[in-house]
Design an enzyme around this catalytic site. Structure first.
Site, PDB file in Angstrom:
ATOM      1  N   GLU A 159      43.413  43.068  41.439  1.00 60.47           N
ATOM      2  CA  GLU A 159      42.855  43.953  40.374  1.00 60.47           C
ATOM      3  C   GLU A 159      43.407  43.700  39.016  1.00 60.47           C
ATOM      4  OE1 GLU A 159      43.256  48.734  39.791  1.00 60.47           O
ATOM      5  OE2 GLU A 159      43.929  47.864  41.502  1.00 60.47           O
TER       6      GLU A 159
ATOM      7  N   ASP B   9      44.174  53.214  52.374  1.00 58.04           N
ATOM      8  CA  ASP B   9      43.130  52.089  52.361  1.00 58.04           C
ATOM      9  C   ASP B   9      43.014  51.308  53.529  1.00 58.04           C
ATOM     10  OD1 ASP B   9      41.166  50.959  51.194  1.00 58.04           O
ATOM     11  OD2 ASP B   9      42.117  49.973  49.573  1.00 58.04           O
TER      12      ASP B   9
END
Length: 989
Positions: free
Chosen positions: A633, A748
């Protein structure tokens, strides 16, 4: 002045080498300025009436005659092409084109029109042969590759200054033997003065005692392998040769990755450009980066390039001395030998030698000889004489001897020794003295008796000897445990000034043998005969009332502890039935305040303080990046090596923060490190440290060779047994159990965020969406209305609807991970949209068991997907359940029958696609995710779906389908086709 210049000269040599090595070299492939004859390039025009490129002679800026091409179009709607001859690239993958040209301003042209342009286009075309003609390749952008539209910086106008333009453009990547340059004019009036084509290469250079050859970059960076300069070598037999990287711009981009070192007897000079021999009188012990050193004390060398120095005459090195230690010699003799004789015992004392020989390992030895007469011959004393502390290897300067014969002459020699005494030809130096002993009259002691006895002591006394020849100085007792025997290690001694003694610190109910002897001026007499005494209690003693009382008290305490333990268990069980989450916290409280709890780094006023507390800073010199393996990311993910001094070098994964980041991006990036740094578990990814003192900012973690679990399973579809898959799931559950016990919620959990190492150990990673368990979070991503960054397919319904993230929601996600593992990386809910998934779950739809999934595992998945979060198992229960399955492998052979499982209309959509439902063989293979075999099917003649009905296992093996899982998936789809066609063949088993 000459001396000063000699000291500065190497610096100039180093600077010159650095400058020469850092300037890229150019190799020219074509230069029209050097051509003396016509260029004869190819031109093309769609209309013959329009102005075309024309080759003319002209003068350059130095008034030299050159061949140029010029054109001045009156109609900009047509394209005028000019193409060079084939230019061979000579191994270069990137080349540069330098253009010199002039351009007339449109406003200065007499035939000014709207289509007038002040630019032209540059193209190139690659070819392995010189096959270009007037019609081949076609005169258009494809097959030609456009480089750029070239605009003039200086335009010629009437009465203006005549300036020419210089543009340098890059072409590449080039892969074929050569290429053509093509110029396209569309309404320009210009002259192409010269074209120079060249490529850059890194020059030969010497760096860090390594010589690197001239290198042509074949890609973005080109690795070059060097060799060591003369008299240099690599650090070890397993070390890699020195390497550097040549950039596409012809610059060496970094220092050598593995430097050479000068051999023994040589040192680096001229800024590590060469290895110079050590001058006479100096040496260098081994290979390395250190300089030459003067010879140690009392050693010399008359040669250059010496690896060690030789000791001067009379000096030596011990076998344990290193070659860089000074040479030493034996010590001189001890001084001032002083005896103290007591009839047949002797004490010798002396002073240390004047000269210790330059060593600190000084010791002494005693030589004893007995002489018949003071002037007669002497012989060795033999074993009758005892020495304390020893006869040789004495570190102090005092020794006691006893056992000497009375009225006998002895010669004692005290020798001084050190580590090189044995190497001296003269032998050790010593000081001697003659001693004559006196008369020895023994004094015998007898009659030992016991007065009192306890569990740990004995009080003894004995009779005083009558009329001894000497007065008694003291008594000495020796007492030994009878079971161990009367050996030196099992016996103890005690002195007494009277004929009575108390022996304490004894063992209870143990038999001891005791002896006593007297000491006079003539020395010690012999020990008396041994007598036995026993500590209390005796065998016939009754049990002590105190012991009975102690046993009763201990039993009462044990009963009290048992009652308290049962009460605590009942309280915990009652609380667990009411609220499982609350019971976890109560258990931690009852266990004490030593339970480690996760701390959210975002609760710190300064998040950098959390980073400093939980993540270790690593020096950037300890990390070497080897290759980019992915993108994250915040930046790239690389594989590299970490070598911390004193530790073994190992592979690591490196997350980098891309440039141009904001302060918030930097905090968010490093927050993952401050989270990981709090965890220490074999199934949680391990944080090695961070690098924040230099750019780029990095997070260093352990390297997992097999990457993400989902892609790893898809790559190895059908290759693992159920017991192996359950072992992977058990590791993930163990890691999540650890996180939940620390009050940490992952948020997650998915197979893509589980990493696998070379030993198939699975570790939980990627804490990007993770947050500390809070009821009222201020982060809008987790507290806003429906939407935002939530992985819908893996998230529990209460977390989707109300942002209620708990360990129970992680259990739901773990059930999805179980389904991913047992289906070898299949996408949960297949191609359903996120909204369809939410609606299906609200209607109590749950994923069916994957093919050949054990029934117990699917039932555990359904338990994880309970709608009420309090009804879901905890990770502690999940680990226990998986352990039971591993201990009972037969339970994994029970699989769900066809049609079993929850009934729901969506299940009907999940039947495997058949060849008949697809238009072609390739489409069918792609539908069942077996597209890798499409070429094999087509080459074997399976061009239509009708030909697939009779395929069997042997046919698949011939087609290269060797994986059992892939065979079952293909044959299962074909079996469905046969059922539809009512075919009698059965090719599955």
């Amino acid at each position: 002045m000459q001396l000063a210049w000699r000291n500065v000269a190497p610096l100039w040599i180093l600077l010159l080498d650095y400058l020469l090595g850092s300037v890229a070299e150019e190799e020219v492939l074509m230069n029209t300025k050097t051509e003396t004859s016509d260029l004869k390039w190819t031109t093309y025009s769609r209309t013959k009436s329009e102005s075309q490129w024309e080759e003319v002679s002209g003068l350059d800026e130095e008034n030299n005659s050159v061949r140029t091409y010029q054109i001045c179009q009156t109609d900009g709607s047509s394209s005028q092409w000019l193409r060079s001859k084939l230019i061979e690239r000579r191994g270069a993958s990137q080349v540069y084109v330098e253009l010199r040209f002039t351009m007339i301003e449109c406003s200065s042209r007499s035939t000014h029109h709207r289509s007038c342009k002040e630019t032209f286009n540059l193209f190139y075309y690659q070819s392995d042969t010189d096959d270009a003609t007037a019609t081949h390749p076609q005169w258009m952008e494809n097959p030609y590759v456009k480089v750029d539209t070239v605009a003039a910086d200086f335009l010629l106008r009437k009465g203006g200054e005549k300036k020419f333009n210089v543009k340098t453009l890059r072409l590449g990547p080039l892969t074929k033997r050569g290429f053509y340059l093509a110029f396209q004019a569309q309404g320009a009036c210009m002259a192409l003065l010269s074209v120079r084509v060249f490529f850059k290469k890194c020059p030969a250079v010497t760096r860090s005692l390594s010589v690197f050859p001239e290198t042509v970059p074949r890609s973005l960076v080109q690795e070059a392998v060097g060799t060591c300069v003369p008299n240099a070598e690599q650090p070890g037999p397993r070390s890699r040769p020195p390497k550097m990287f040549c950039g596409e711009d012809g610059q060496w981009v970094e220092q050598p990755s593995s430097s050479c070192t000068c051999r023994a007897g040589y040192e680096a000079s001229a800024g590590e450009l060469e290895c110079k021999a050590c001058p006479a009188g100096q040496f260098k012990l081994g290979s390395g980066s250190g300089p030459c050193s003067p010879c140690p004390e009392s050693s010399h060398t008359g040669e250059t390039g010496a690896a060690s120095c030789v000791c001067r005459p009379g000096y030596h090195r011990a076998f344990t001395d290193s070659l860089d230690s000074p040479c030493t010699r034996p010590p001189s003799a001890p001084r001032s030998l002083f005896p103290q004789i007591n009839d047949t015992s002797l004490t010798l004392e002396w002073s240390e030698p004047v000269d210790s020989g330059g060593r600190s390992d000084l010791s002494y030895s005693i030589q004893c000889s007995v002489c018949v007469s003071p002037a007669g011959p002497c012989t060795a004393c033999g074993e009758g004489v005892s020495y304390r502390p020893a006869q040789a290897g004495i570190r102090g300067r005092r020794v006691s001897l006893w056992g000497l014969r009375p009225h006998t002459t002895y010669t004692f020699t005290v020798q001084a020794l050190n580590g090189v005494s044995a190497l001296s030809q003269q032998g050790p130096a010593g000081e001697s003295i003659n001693i004559t002993t006196g008369r020895n009259v023994p004094v015998l002691v007898s009659g030992i008796s016991k007065r009192t006895a306890t569990e740990s002591s004995l009080t003894l006394h004995w009779a005083v000897p009558a009329q001894p020849p000497y007065s008694i100085l003291q008594y000495q007792l020796r007492y030994c445990e009878k079971e161990r025997g009367a050996d030196e290690h099992g016996c103890r001694y005690k002195e007494s000034n009277s004929n009575q003694v108390v022996l304490s610190d004894l063992r209870r109910a143990t038999q001891y043998e005791v002896q006593v002897r007297a000491q006079t001026q003539a020395g010690y007499s012999s020990f008396s005969p041994a007598k036995s005494f026993r500590t209390l209690p005796d065998e016939d003693d009754s049990s002590s009332p105190l012991l009975v009382t102690g046993v009763l008290i201990a039993m009462g305490m044990l009963l009290l502890i048992t009652v308290i333990g049962i009460a605590i268990y009942c309280i915990r069980k009652q609380n667990r039935l009411k609220d499982p989450e609350l019971s976890d916290k109560n258990e931690q409280y009852l266990m004490g305040q030593g339970v480690k709890v996760y701390i959210d780094p975002f609760t710190y006023e300064d998040p950098n303080e959390a980073v400093r507390e939980f993540a270790k800073e690593i020096d950037v010199s300890c990390v070497k990046i080897e290759e980019v393996i992915g993108a994250g990311e915040f930046g790239e993910v690389c594989r590299g090596r970490l070598r911390i001094p004193g530790k073994k070098e190992n592979y690591v994964a490196i997350k980098t923060l891309k440039g141009g980041y904001t302060d918030k991006q930097r905090r968010d990036f490093l927050s993952e490190a401050s989270i990981m740094g709090q965890f220490q578990h074999p199934n949680i990814i391990h944080l090695e440290g961070i690098i924040t003192a230099s750019c780029p900012v990095m997070i260093i973690t352990e390297f997992m060779e097999n990457g993400a679990l989902d892609s790893f399973l898809r790559l190895n579809d059908g290759q693992f047994t159920p017991i192996q898959l359950v072992g992977m799931l058990r590791g993930i559950a163990s890691g999540m159990k650890y996180l939940s016990e620390m009050s940490y919620v992952h948020r997650d959990l998915a197979a893509r965020n589980i990493l696998v190492n070379s030993n198939l150990v699975c570790k939980v990673s990627d804490f990007g969406l993770s947050r500390f368990l809070q009821e009222n979070s201020s982060d809008p991503t987790y507290t806003s209305s429906l939407g935002g960054k939530i992985p819908i397919r893996w998230t529990a319904p209460e977390a989707i609807a109300f942002r209620k993230f708990t360990s129970a929601s992680d259990v739901w996600s773990y059930g999805i991970v179980m389904w991913e593992v047992m289906s070898f990386g299949e996408r949960p809910y297949w191609d359903m949209s996120n909204q369809d998934v939410i609606n299906a779950i609200e209607q109590d739809y749950r994923l069916p068991p994957p093919p050949e999934c054990p029934t117990h595992l699917h039932q555990l998945m359904l338990d994880c997907w309970q709608k009420e979060r309090t009804a879901r198992p905890r990770f502690t229960n999940i680990v226990s359940a998986l352990d039971k399955l591993i201990r009972n492998p037969a339970s994994l052979k029970i699989t769900a029958q066809d049609g079993a499982g929850p009934s729901h209309p969506l299940l009907d959509q999940r039947s495997p696609p058949t060849p008949a439902s697809c238009g072609s063989v390739g489409e069918w293979l792609r539908a069942i995710k077996m597209e890798r075999y499409e070429e094999s099917f087509l080459q074997a003649g399976y061009t239509s779906v009708q030909l697939l009905a009779h395929l069997n296992t042997e046919d698949l093996l011939r087609l290269g389908v060797t994986l059992a899982g892939h065979q079952k998936k293909i044959l299962s789809s074909i079996q469905a086709l046969r059922v539809q066609n009512k075919s009698p063949n059965n090719i599955l088993y």
